[in-house]
Enzyme design. Structure first.
Site, PDB file in Angstrom:
ATOM      1  N   CYS A 137     -23.982  -2.042   9.192  1.00  0.00           N
ATOM      2  CA  CYS A 137     -22.972  -1.923  10.243  1.00  0.00           C
ATOM      3  C   CYS A 137     -23.509  -1.060  11.385  1.00  0.00           C
ATOM      4  CB  CYS A 137     -21.701  -1.287   9.703  1.00  0.00           C
ATOM      5  SG  CYS A 137     -21.018  -2.142   8.299  1.00  0.00           S
TER       6      CYS A 137
ATOM      7  N   ASP B  10       9.175  13.667   5.278  1.00  0.00           N
ATOM      8  CA  ASP B  10       8.741  14.311   4.030  1.00  0.00           C
ATOM      9  C   ASP B  10       7.891  15.543   4.290  1.00  0.00           C
ATOM     10  OD1 ASP B  10       9.838  12.240   2.441  1.00  0.00           O
ATOM     11  OD2 ASP B  10       8.115  10.996   2.960  1.00  0.00           O
TER      12      ASP B  10
ATOM     13  N   ASP C  43       5.231  10.113   2.425  1.00  0.00           N
ATOM     14  CA  ASP C  43       4.377   9.531   3.455  1.00  0.00           C
ATOM     15  C   ASP C  43       4.906   9.758   4.868  1.00  0.00           C
ATOM     16  OD1 ASP C  43       6.586   7.772   3.215  1.00  0.00           O
ATOM     17  OD2 ASP C  43       5.423   6.266   4.286  1.00  0.00           O
TER      18      ASP C  43
ATOM     19  N   ASP D  78       8.995  10.232  -2.846  1.00  0.00           N
ATOM     20  CA  ASP D  78       9.711   9.554  -1.788  1.00  0.00           C
ATOM     21  C   ASP D  78       9.746   8.066  -2.161  1.00  0.00           C
ATOM     22  OD1 ASP D  78      10.768   9.013   0.802  1.00  0.00           O
ATOM     23  OD2 ASP D  78       8.771   8.377   1.403  1.00  0.00           O
TER      24      ASP D  78
ATOM     25  N   CYS E 124     -21.686   0.734   6.212  1.00  0.00           N
ATOM     26  CA  CYS E 124     -23.000   0.618   5.599  1.00  0.00           C
ATOM     27  C   CYS E 124     -24.063   0.666   6.669  1.00  0.00           C
ATOM     28  CB  CYS E 124     -23.111  -0.679   4.804  1.00  0.00           C
ATOM     29  SG  CYS E 124     -22.911  -2.147   5.827  1.00  0.00           S
TER      30      CYS E 124
END
Lengths: 54, 778
Positions: B94, B674, B670, B498, B91
């Site tokens: 920040c 894979d 992931d 997976d 934001c």
């Protein structure tokens, strides 16, 4: 008709001025961080204030 | 402190990050407490009044800071510049906090953070090593900084987008100023012929340069398509715009009733706006992916011959180098374990959910995570020749194959361009030869037919839907990275999942067991001092347990504090052989209690599978984990079709089989294991927290922890496809009315402008309906 000879160039010149400003802003990177620029104005720069205090 | 600021933070929220805490605690963790102290000490507490980042997003990440000094660039003697990607920059507050905190450093020349790209550019005078202190300061404030990688740079510094913005600026300027003249011609029926000629040439003076410059993005793309002997929407747009410019020039020459420069420039401005929106939406997703990848990047600690440690980039490591791998760190190169046996989590490379003990001399593939103490390994292949590079090459091939996918818009353009050409030529010949008009007068209805059918509705029909869908998915934590992803996702007919890290969270979670809450609290307090994955899981199970200040870590074995011991069975004097991850705890000679852990299913896995079934998609599990573990998960989720113990090649061949059988499989995974299957699948989705290679292979990346986002994305893709079809059908229906009118010579520039604007608005309004999420997401 006489008015056109003056007004049309004026209108075009003003438009070109705006376009020039836009192209300058684009080149200067002012469109790089639109999200940041939108919120940046809400915050004060505190560096100077703090330097005075300490 | 003002009254407002005290009201702003409720007593049940962490004073720093806003995550919920149970009073009287003011902070959710030590990191937040330290960060809050730092911010207040710097006089920057205005941050908390303006903070708008989601609650909990600013919690300091306990991950060790990445070395940054090597990434600093010399800009002169003693002048350094460093570009950082700061995650957690959510934001405006920040940005302000980071800039102010760094500007307070006396040697800092400038610190500028960009919210859109999360890029922080620093310039300072002095030593290069200051970079580490700066990173440490950012870390204490709750921001994680990593070097701005070339991928981030590519995603952020987008010359093409800037070119589109420039073209849009020029087109908008041109369109408005031409309109200034055109409106005068439209309403000035009593205007003299000379004045009209002046107006026409004035319009040409503005219109021609505008069309030449602002149309460049379209002409380039059209030329590229024609060279490849294809047609696309840009061919149609270029044709319409250029023909209109030529016809208008001819009308100005013979001082006809109207020129059409206004139509051509407005069309360009509208189309450029649509294209820019499309690019911005996709660019945002691309930047988010680059950010996720940059966070996984890192350096390797190389051990010199004399045993000295040195942080070097992965690319600098050669085969035969010895490297040190800290507890919890991921191995980035293929290597052989030296010296002592270790415990490694191979989930990313094989899909096994439980860490496996590895004997000295065993080979480990890149991607393994060290679950034991610090380990010394000997690298067997440099990054460019290792197992990761081979997978990366596979991905490049797959990306090329996907680039050849023919989109709905392309299909429409293939029919559209020849049809329009035939109609326009027929009109011209009909009026010229048939009705005996002059060729210049015959040109007007012919080009009017071109620009009225033109592309506006049709060229905006699909992008508008895509923009709205990609934007809506982005807000729901789904990043769409490929331009054709939504169309392929909408067409999948089966889903292959997976297990480890996709259906399950991939991180250990404490199982129920026989211990008292007091024992859990004491053990968690001890565990809080360690970075070991199991210790972190234990600490997470009892978040309010205070840290034992006297805790001491014995790497690879456990923790001690006073008479309390927490660690492996041997460390706590227990004789028990088992392969489930377990931590033993004993205090003051009490009987040891066991805390067992398991890789738990994601909270919404069952709901997500159910939602997939409701979408009419059969689901199967394809996992590298032990068949027993896969069977348990499959039974729990009610999935009949599953396969365990699948090596990466087996996953690949399963997907290949499905494709050969005529299916369009969606692969969700992931891990590095894979990546090949993801690349080969018809469409691919990377699960939350996926490895960088898997993210690179996927069309969509899930960023939320919720698996329900997956059926949500498929639903959104189908909806988008349906709306795109509706829009195309609508544009065609519009043309059925507009084209005969244009051919008959009844359309004036004013009428064309009205048709163009109204059909564009209609398809955009229809596209906005893509925003609505699936019923189960609401």
């Amino acid at each position: 008709m006489d008015a056109l000879i003056l007004l049309v160039p004026v209108a075009l010149a003003l438009g070109l001025l705006g376009l020039g400003g836009f192209l300058w802003a684009l080149r200067a990177g002012q469109y790089e961080d639109l999200d940041g620029a939108a919120t940046r104005i809400l915050f004060d720069d505190q560096t100077a204030e703090r330097t005075n205090r300490s | 402190m003002s009254v407002i600021s005290r009201i702003a933070i409720p007593a049940t929220a962490c004073a720093h990050c806003g995550a919920s805490v149970t009073p009287p605690a003011r902070y959710c963790c030590e990191g937040c407490e330290a960060a809050h102290g730092l911010v207040e000490g710097m006089g920057l507490d205005a941050f908390y009044r303006k903070r708008s980042a989601p609650d909990g997003a600013l919690r300091p990440d306990p991950a060790p800071p990445v070395p940054l000094a090597a990434a600093a660039v010399a800009e002169g003697t003693g002048l350094w510049r460093l570009d950082l990607m700061v995650s957690g920059l959510r934001c405006g507050a920040c940005v302000w906090l980071v800039e102010q905190a760094l500007a307070a450093e006396p040697d800092m020349l400038s610190a500028r953070a960009a919210l859109t790209t999360r890029r922080l550019t620093l310039r300072w005078r002095g030593k290069r090593e200051r970079a580490e202190e700066i990173a440490a300061l950012l870390g204490r404030l709750g921001f994680r900084a990593v070097p701005f990688t070339p991928a981030c740079l590519r995603a952020a510094d987008d010359a093409e987008t800037r070119g589109l913005v420039r073209a849009l600026g020029i087109a908008a300027f041109g369109a408005m100023n031409v309109m200034l003249v055109s409106v005068a011609v439209w309403v000035g029926e009593d205007m003299g012929a000379e004045t009209r000629a002046l107006m026409h040439w004035l319009a040409a003076l503005i219109g021609l340069p505008t069309i030449a410059l602002a149309g460049l993005p379209f002409y380039r793309s059209a030329l590229a398509a024609l060279r490849a002997r294809r047609t696309n929407m840009d061919v149609a747009v270029s044709l319409g715009v250029l023909a209109t410019a030529a016809m208008s020039l001819s009308e100005a020459w013979r001082n006809g009733p109207f020129t059409w420069f206004d139509g051509a420039t407005t069309l360009l401005a509208l189309l450029l706006a649509g294209r820019l929106l499309d690019r911005t939406a996709r660019g945002r997703a691309g930047r988010a992916v680059a950010e996720l990848l940059a966070l996984q990047d890192g350096t390797v600690r190389r051990l010199g011959p004399d045993g000295a440690e040195e942080e070097v980039a992965v690319g600098a490591i050669r085969a035969g180098d010895r490297i040190l791998l800290a507890a919890g760190e991921r191995l980035r190169l293929d290597a052989v374990l030296e010296d002592a046996p270790g415990l490694f989590d191979l989930a990313a490379t094989t899909g096994e959910s439980l860490p496996r003990p590895v004997a000295p001399g065993s080979a480990l593939a890149a991607g393994a995570v060290n679950m034991g103490g610090p380990a010394v390994l000997r690298v067997t292949a440099a990054a460019a020749d290792g197992s990761l590079a081979a997978t990366a090459r596979l991905l490049d091939q797959a990306a090329e194959a996907r680039g050849r996918f023919v989109t709905l818009a392309d299909k429409a353009a293939r029919l559209y361009v020849p049809t329009v050409l035939v109609v326009a030529t027929g009109t011209f010949l009909g009026w010229w030869l048939g009705a005996g008009q002059g060729w210049q007068a015959a040109l007007v209805p012919a080009v009017a037919a071109l620009i009225v059918t033109c592309p506006c509705g049709l060229a905006i029909a699909v992008p508008a839907v895509q923009v709205v869908t990609v934007g809506a998915l982005f807000r729901r934590g789904v990043l769409v990275t490929s331009p054709t992803a939504l169309e392929r996702l909408a067409a999948v007919d089966c889903v292959v999942l997976d297990k480890t890290g996709t259906l399950t969270t991939g991180t250990p979670r404490l199982l129920p067991g026989i211990w008292s809450p007091a024992e859990l609290r004491a053990a968690a307090g001890l565990a809080r001092g360690s970075r070991h994955p199991l210790a972190r899981a234990l600490a997470a199970a009892c978040p309010d347990a205070p840290l034992r200040a006297d805790a001491e870590e014995h790497p690879g074995q456990g923790m001690t504090a006073g008479t309390a011991r927490l660690g492996s069975a041997r460390f706590c004097g227990v004789r028990e052989a088992g392969d489930t991850p377990v931590l033993w705890f004993t205090e003051g000679g009490s009987a040891p209690v066991a805390f067992r852990f398991a890789d738990a299913l994601r909270a919404d896995a069952a709901a997500a599978i159910q939602a997939l079934r409701e979408l009419g998609l059969p689901v199967e599990i394809l996992s590298g984990d032990a068949p027993g573990a896969v069977a348990a998960v499959a039974a729990e989720l009610g999935i009949e079709s599953w396969q365990g113990g699948a090596i990466p090649e087996a996953k690949l061949s399963r997907i290949a089989d499905l494709r050969e059988a005529g299916h369009r499989p969606l692969m969700v995974g992931d891990g590095i294991n894979d990546a090949g299957a993801l690349a080969l699948a018809y469409a691919a989705v990377a699960a939350p927290g996926a490895q960088d290679l898997a993210q690179g292979a996927a069309d969509l990346v899930l960023r939320t922890e919720a698996l329900l986002a997956l059926p949500g994305a498929i639903h959104a893709a189908r909806r988008a496809q349906a709306l795109a079809r509706q829009n195309i059908a609508f544009s065609l229906a519009y043309n059925l009315v507009a084209v005969p009118a244009a051919v008959a010579g009844l359309v004036t520039p004013l009428g064309a402008a009205a048709v163009m604007a109204s059909s564009s608005i209609a398809v955009i309004l229809n596209a906005l309906r893509a925003e609505r999420p699936a019923p189960w997401m609401r």
